[in-house]
Design a protein around this motif. Structure first.
Motif, PDB file in Angstrom:
ATOM      1  N   ALA A   1     -54.995 -48.569 -92.765  1.00 39.48           N
ATOM      2  CA  ALA A   1     -56.222 -49.177 -93.266  1.00 39.48           C
ATOM      3  C   ALA A   1     -56.698 -50.217 -92.252  1.00 39.48           C
ATOM      4  O   ALA A   1     -55.938 -50.678 -91.401  1.00 39.48           O
ATOM      5  N   GLY A   2     -57.959 -50.585 -92.342  1.00 36.26           N
ATOM      6  CA  GLY A   2     -58.467 -51.639 -91.479  1.00 36.26           C
ATOM      7  C   GLY A   2     -58.605 -51.226 -90.036  1.00 36.26           C
ATOM      8  O   GLY A   2     -59.007 -50.107 -89.730  1.00 36.26           O
ATOM      9  N   ARG A   3     -58.192 -52.125 -89.135  1.00 40.58           N
ATOM     10  CA  ARG A   3     -58.521 -51.934 -87.727  1.00 40.58           C
ATOM     11  C   ARG A   3     -57.406 -51.297 -86.907  1.00 40.58           C
ATOM     12  O   ARG A   3     -57.528 -51.179 -85.689  1.00 40.58           O
TER      13      ARG A   3
ATOM     14  N   ALA B   1     -51.573 -35.194 -98.851  1.00 37.26           N
ATOM     15  CA  ALA B   1     -51.425 -36.595 -99.255  1.00 37.26           C
ATOM     16  C   ALA B   1     -51.725 -37.500 -98.065  1.00 37.26           C
ATOM     17  O   ALA B   1     -51.280 -37.230 -96.937  1.00 37.26           O
ATOM     18  N   PHE B   2     -52.463 -38.565 -98.302  1.00 39.91           N
ATOM     19  CA  PHE B   2     -52.704 -39.592 -97.288  1.00 39.91           C
ATOM     20  C   PHE B   2     -51.906 -40.842 -97.672  1.00 39.91           C
ATOM     21  O   PHE B   2     -52.089 -41.388 -98.756  1.00 39.91           O
ATOM     22  N   LEU B   3     -51.017 -41.237 -96.796  1.00 39.14           N
ATOM     23  CA  LEU B   3     -50.238 -42.452 -96.994  1.00 39.14           C
ATOM     24  C   LEU B   3     -50.925 -43.552 -96.189  1.00 39.14           C
ATOM     25  O   LEU B   3     -50.816 -43.595 -94.948  1.00 39.14           O
ATOM     26  N   VAL B   4     -51.685 -44.401 -96.883  1.00 40.97           N
ATOM     27  CA  VAL B   4     -52.540 -45.400 -96.232  1.00 40.97           C
ATOM     28  C   VAL B   4     -51.776 -46.716 -96.123  1.00 40.97           C
ATOM     29  O   VAL B   4     -51.478 -47.364 -97.137  1.00 40.97           O
ATOM     30  N   ILE B   5     -51.465 -47.104 -94.905  1.00 48.35           N
ATOM     31  CA  ILE B   5     -50.697 -48.329 -94.638  1.00 48.35           C
ATOM     32  C   ILE B   5     -51.662 -49.502 -94.643  1.00 48.35           C
ATOM     33  O   ILE B   5     -52.611 -49.546 -93.849  1.00 48.35           O
ATOM     34  N   ASP B   6     -51.421 -50.461 -95.518  1.00 46.50           N
ATOM     35  CA  ASP B   6     -52.385 -51.543 -95.748  1.00 46.50           C
ATOM     36  C   ASP B   6     -51.673 -52.893 -95.710  1.00 46.50           C
ATOM     37  O   ASP B   6     -51.149 -53.371 -96.710  1.00 46.50           O
ATOM     38  N   ASN B   7     -51.632 -53.483 -94.531  1.00 46.00           N
ATOM     39  CA  ASN B   7     -50.987 -54.792 -94.351  1.00 46.00           C
ATOM     40  C   ASN B   7     -51.780 -55.581 -93.321  1.00 46.00           C
ATOM     41  O   ASN B   7     -51.401 -55.685 -92.165  1.00 46.00           O
ATOM     42  N   PRO B   8     -52.968 -56.101 -93.725  1.00 45.45           N
ATOM     43  CA  PRO B   8     -53.832 -56.791 -92.763  1.00 45.45           C
ATOM     44  C   PRO B   8     -53.137 -58.017 -92.172  1.00 45.45           C
ATOM     45  O   PRO B   8     -52.237 -58.576 -92.795  1.00 45.45           O
ATOM     46  N   PRO B   9     -53.522 -58.430 -90.937  1.00 44.29           N
ATOM     47  CA  PRO B   9     -54.679 -57.918 -90.200  1.00 44.29           C
ATOM     48  C   PRO B   9     -54.378 -56.725 -89.283  1.00 44.29           C
ATOM     49  O   PRO B   9     -55.272 -56.012 -88.894  1.00 44.29           O
ATOM     50  N   VAL B  10     -53.094 -56.502 -88.912  1.00 44.98           N
ATOM     51  CA  VAL B  10     -52.808 -55.446 -87.924  1.00 44.98           C
ATOM     52  C   VAL B  10     -51.808 -54.433 -88.450  1.00 44.98           C
ATOM     53  O   VAL B  10     -51.245 -53.654 -87.690  1.00 44.98           O
TER      54      VAL B  10
END
Length: 688
Positions: free
Chosen positions: A55-57, A14-23
């Protein structure tokens, strides 16, 4: 509601992708979503391992600091980490960008850590007046040892992934795709757990630990949170793990709501707001690729070094061949020091040296996009240079003066393009000091100002936008502060007493030690230029002029307010103290002993009053900008949040009375700031 975590399947991982842009800041929503995803992984028998990835940068660049002023809502980070550690399945932290603070503590809660080269990890909580509160002080020592953990945690050091691997802070560098490599690592751990909290702490010698502790306390100015961090790091492995984690969290919670942590959060946000400049500005920065610097003195060499370190081609011009040669030596020495300190790679140093061009004529600057003048602080000389730059510089080039006090508009008048002229006031040494005042003249274009701010950020500086007025923000306030301290010499204090009192408050150095270090002759020349326009109603102290007339310019001459031995150590000077007493007598001033508290009160009231006038006159955009300038450029203690934040925490009636007393002491020409109308002080009887 902001931020979420996506649970994605890749076979039985399982991949738990943390997604809270920008950082990917670790907010309450992220913690809640993470805990729910971890529980889902644990409940699903078809999932054998899990990977946390951003996620993101970035992975997680830290916690959402805005939450720290409020009660922390559940689930808190320790609960999320506990869910990972108590899961029967292995978890891998896949890191890229930044994994800092709570982000790195989350990674420490996993069974392994893998990072993309160039990733930065670390525990910078101490820079905000707190300590790591989710296991950092208990787990990092188990990876790197007690002494190294102190050295990393107390200054809030950020560590590049390559070094982190050597230290054991991460387990692997991704050789290809981070997602694929982290999956392979997770699969390799199936069937077991590798919890850091179960590891013993490597044995360090008591001498190494004591040395690290002493260094951390000295560089951390003996602040309570530094002492607390050391205490908890040293306790790791000495007590039950659960007890150590609970004690760490309790200290974190206590410090989080303390005055110093609140002040440090204030300056953290003030620095970010200051870097944006004028809020309503819509103009974009002009493109810049090549820099020019006029003047090969100490400041010019420092500015050139700062630009070269940032990777830009730089043309340094001076008509004096010997000055250029000395500047080249200074630049090379600074670059070499950057390499030896680990702040610059050997390849970057060679590239910087290759990027430097020396010239004897301003025509060498014809292709430069940004040109910074850094010659002598004399209006006529600067006007002559700018008239030549107007003729030689390409259209659209930004022409910047590094003046500390002079009128930007009068300098711009020497050109036919005043819209392209701004001030870039660097602080010495320019390649080290972070503060950079970006000064706008009456006709400076919005694009030129936006470019100045962009240049500052590119050079790794802390920009603060300032209006065109004598001394801009910092030097104007510091001049008033220095004058107030000089008044105290006439009124009864001696230099060492004033310095000791203000260092006890938290200044890095007292005003007279600073004057000796920077050179008394610099301020003397400025006073001589102002003599004709000085308000005769203002109080004027002749003591520093008399010292200069006697050749006492400070450290560089071995004598100033203090005398200096062959090793550069300062000692009290009987001659100077006799001169001070004689000046008081000549003016008919009855000297009296000034207590440490009175010295501090008078000096701080002066700073706050002048800061208020800077706001009233529109030289600073907002109070926080003044705090940023004084903290980053003038040694005002950071843990107070800066002079205006500090003022807002004081008894307003007492502070107003102290400001009034200063204005009376300074003479009839001194204005008083309306600190209540400015919102700096609250109503009578209560702080703002």
């Amino acid at each position: 509601m902001s931020g979420t975590v996506h649970l994605e399947r890749d076979g039985d991982v399982a991949f738990l992708v943390i997604d809270n842009p920008p950082v990917n800041a670790g907010s309450r929503h992220i913690r809640k979503a993470l805990l729910e995803a971890i529980e889902a992984v644990e409940a699903d028998a078809s999932i054998r391992a899990a990977v946390l990835i951003g996620a993101g940068r970035s992975f997680i660049a830290g916690s959402d600091i805005k939450e720290f002023d409020l009660p922390l809502d559940p689930p808190q980070l320790p609960a999320v980490i506990a869910a990972i550690e108590t899961s029967a399945k292995p978890f891998v932290a896949a890191l890229h960008g930044a994994a800092l603070g709570g982000g790195y503590e989350l990674a420490l809660g996993c069974d392994a850590r893998i990072a993309v080269p160039g990733t930065v990890v670390g525990l910078p909580e101490t820079t905000l007046g707190i300590i790591p509160g989710a296991g950092g002080t208990q787990k990092l020592p188990r990876l790197v040892g007690t002494a190294k953990a102190i050295a990393l945690i107390c200054p809030g050091q950020r560590v590049a992934a390559e070094q982190a691997l050597e230290l054991g802070m991460i387990d692997a560098l991704a050789e290809g795709d981070l997602r694929e490599d982290s999956k392979a690592l997770a699969v390799s751990l199936v069937g077991g757990k590798k919890r850091i909290i179960d590891l013993p702490v490597p044995q360090d010698s008591q001498e190494a630990i004591a040395s690290a502790e002493k260094k951390a306390l000295t560089s951390g100015r003996n602040r309570p949170h530094i002492a607390a961090a050391i205490s908890h790091v040293k306790a790791a492995g000495q007590k039950d793990a659960a007890e150590g984690l609970a004690a760490e969290r309790a200290t974190f919670e206590k410090l989080r709501v303390g005055a110093e942590a609140k002040a440090l959060r204030h300056i953290f946000f003030a620095e970010r707001e200051a870097a944006r400049g004028r809020p309503e500005r819509s103009a974009k920065p002009l493109p810049f690729r090549i820099f020019g610097v006029v003047g090969a003195g100490t400041m010019g060499a420092g500015i050139a070094t700062a630009v070269l370190q940032a990777g830009y081609p730089t043309v340094l011009v001076d008509s004096d061949e010997a000055a250029l040669s000395r500047a080249k030596g200074r630049i090379d020495a600074a670059l070499e020091k950057g390499v030896s300190s680990g702040k610059l790679s050997a390849a970057a140093m060679k590239a910087a040296q290759h990027n430097l061009t020396l010239g004897f004529d301003l025509s060498a600057l014809a292709d430069c996009d940004v040109i910074v003048e850094a010659i002598i602080e004399e209006l006529g000389a600067k006007q002559k240079v700018f008239a030549e730059l107007d003729r030689l510089a390409k259209p659209g080039a930004v022409l910047a003066t590094n003046t500390s006090y002079l009128d930007i508009d009068r300098i711009a008048e020497a050109t036919g393009r005043p819209e392209s002229v701004i001030g870039l006031h660097f602080f010495s040494p320019a390649h080290i000091m972070k503060l950079l005042e970006v000064v706008g003249g009456r006709k400076s274009s919005e694009a030129a100002m936006a470019t100045g701010l962009a240049v500052a950020k590119t050079l790794g500086k802390q920009p603060v936008e300032a209006g065109n007025g004598f001394g801009f923000i910092g030097n104007r306030i510091y001049a008033a502060y220095r004058a107030s301290c000089e008044f105290m010499l006439e009124d009864g204090a001696l230099p060492h007493e004033v310095d000791a009192a203000l260092e006890a408050f938290g200044f890095a150095m007292g005003p007279f030690a600073v004057a000796d270090m920077s050179g008394l002759d610099i301020a003397w020349r400025m006073r001589q230029q102002q003599a004709a326009t000085r308000d005769p109603a203002s109080r004027y102290v002749h003591i520093p002029d008399l010292l200069c007339q006697a050749g006492r310019y400070g450290r560089k001459t071995g004598a100033g307010y203090y005398r200096y031995d062959e090793k550069g150590r300062a000692e009290r000077s009987v001659e100077v103290e006799d001169l001070i007493i004689a000046e008081s007598r000549a003016k008919g001033i009855e000297r009296k002993t000034l207590s440490r508290e009175e010295i501090q009160s008078r000096a701080l009231a002066t700073i706050v009053n002048e800061a208020g006038l800077v706001l009233e006159d529109g030289i600073a955009l907002r109070p926080g900008d003044i705090d940023v300038v004084l903290v980053n450029g003038y040694g005002f203690p950071r843990w107070t949040g800066g002079p205006l934040h500090w003022a807002g925490q004081q008894d307003p009636d007492r502070l107003m009375a102290a400001c009034a007393a200063f204005a009376e002491t300074a003479g009839l020409g001194k204005r008083r700031a309306d600190l209540r109308a400015l919102g700096i002080l609250g109503p009578a009887g209560q702080p703002a």
